[in-house]
Design an enzyme around this catalytic site. Structure first.
Site, mmCIF file in Angstrom:
data_model
loop_
_atom_site.group_PDB
_atom_site.id
_atom_site.type_symbol
_atom_site.label_atom_id
_atom_site.label_comp_id
_atom_site.label_asym_id
_atom_site.label_seq_id
_atom_site.Cartn_x
_atom_site.Cartn_y
_atom_site.Cartn_z
ATOM 1 N N ASP A 176 16.069 40.830 -64.881
ATOM 2 C CA ASP A 176 14.795 40.523 -64.224
ATOM 3 C C ASP A 176 14.605 39.009 -64.243
ATOM 4 O OD1 ASP A 176 14.441 43.207 -63.974
ATOM 5 O OD2 ASP A 176 12.736 43.364 -65.337
ATOM 6 N N HIS B 243 16.963 39.943 -69.224
ATOM 7 C CA HIS B 243 16.173 38.951 -68.485
ATOM 8 C C HIS B 243 17.010 37.683 -68.333
ATOM 9 C CE1 HIS B 243 13.196 41.754 -70.085
ATOM 10 N NE2 HIS B 243 12.438 41.421 -69.062
#
Length: 277
Positions: free
Chosen positions: A75, A222
């Site tokens: 992400d 992430h």
């Protein structure tokens, strides 16, 4: 006494026929109580199957059968300092991943978006402004999804089809908006928890020893987590040592002819299942 009078009224009421009926009714009730666990055992799986077929769920993982495939996803919502290093690690290990990008991240880091795409990775949608989507209306969700969609379309000339709701939050409104925008909603079943910054070895162990890790797993990272650049190479090598092929989410999921079970596992409909419908 009151008790004696009460008993006299009861016995006066209980004629032989009524006594027989009462005993029969009591026997049936006791039998049902005794059989309750077995009744639940028989009915529960069907009830779960029905509930799973009606409740909307995003894709947490995929039933790939005996095929040992998993997907790595990132992400991208904040920084971009580690993007080049992550791309280098992925390239050195010959792995294609999936990057879910926020619209404002695309605005701020267009060159990084191009690098990710040119290296052959999936580009997914992570909303335009990273809101709490479950608090938005249907139209607000659709607008947030399509604003990010249009930014990537303008920059890369592609139509994204994978959407990960911010914070992993969703409800039926979010999932309906996702579908109406032409997207598949993607969650994960293996969380690295890299954003908590527990350390390199913790991140490696957490992924490779995760209770949910298995065929069809989707792993969450992430792009700006502190220890992920140092952990990623070992995680990839560890997954390969376990026999997993790492593929982008777009290659892992089924695009049609599937259903979701109560765990959020996407399952392909066999010809036999389809024929029964």
């Amino acid at each position: 006494t009151k008790e004696v009078l009460c008993l006299k009224k009861i016995f006066k009421y209980l004629t032989p026929k009524r006594m027989i009926f009462s005993l029969a009714a009591a026997t049936v009730v006791c039998g049902l109580i005794a059989a309750r666990p077995y009744i639940i055992e028989l009915v529960a799986p069907q009830a779960l199957e029905t509930a799973a077929s009606t409740k909307k769920l995003p894709i947490y993982c995929v039933d790939t059968g005996t095929q040992k495939k998993v997907a790595i996803s990132f992400d991208a919502a904040w920084g971009a300092d580690d993007t080049d290093e992550l791309l280098t690690i992925l390239k050195n290990n010959d792995v294609k991943a999936t990057f879910f990008l926020c619209g404002y991240w695309v605005d701020k880091y267009p060159d990084e978006v191009k690098k990710i795409y040119n290296d052959g990775h999936d580009i997914g949608n992570h909303s335009n402004t990273h809101p709490h989507s479950s608090q938005l209306s249907l139209e607000e969700n659709k607008q947030n999804i399509m604003q990010a969609h249009d930014k990537v379309k303008e920059l890369l000339g592609i139509d994204m089809t994978l959407y990960r709701p911010p914070f992993g939050e969703y409800n039926d409104t979010v999932l309906n908006a996702t579908e109406e925008c032409g997207y598949y909603a993607i969650q994960w079943d293996v969380d690295s928890l890299d954003w908590k910054e527990y350390g390199v070895q913790d991140e490696i162990d957490r992924v490779l020893n995760h209770k949910n890790l298995g065929n069809g797993s989707i792993i969450l990272f992430h792009n700006d987590a502190k220890y992920t650049p140092d952990a990623l190479d070992s995680i990839i090598k560890g997954l390969k040592e376990k026999g997993y092929e790492i593929v982008p989410v777009s290659e892992l999921i089924y695009k049609d002819n599937y259903y979701m079970n109560h765990e959020g596992r996407q399952i392909y409909k066999s010809e036999e299942t389809t024929a029964k419908e």
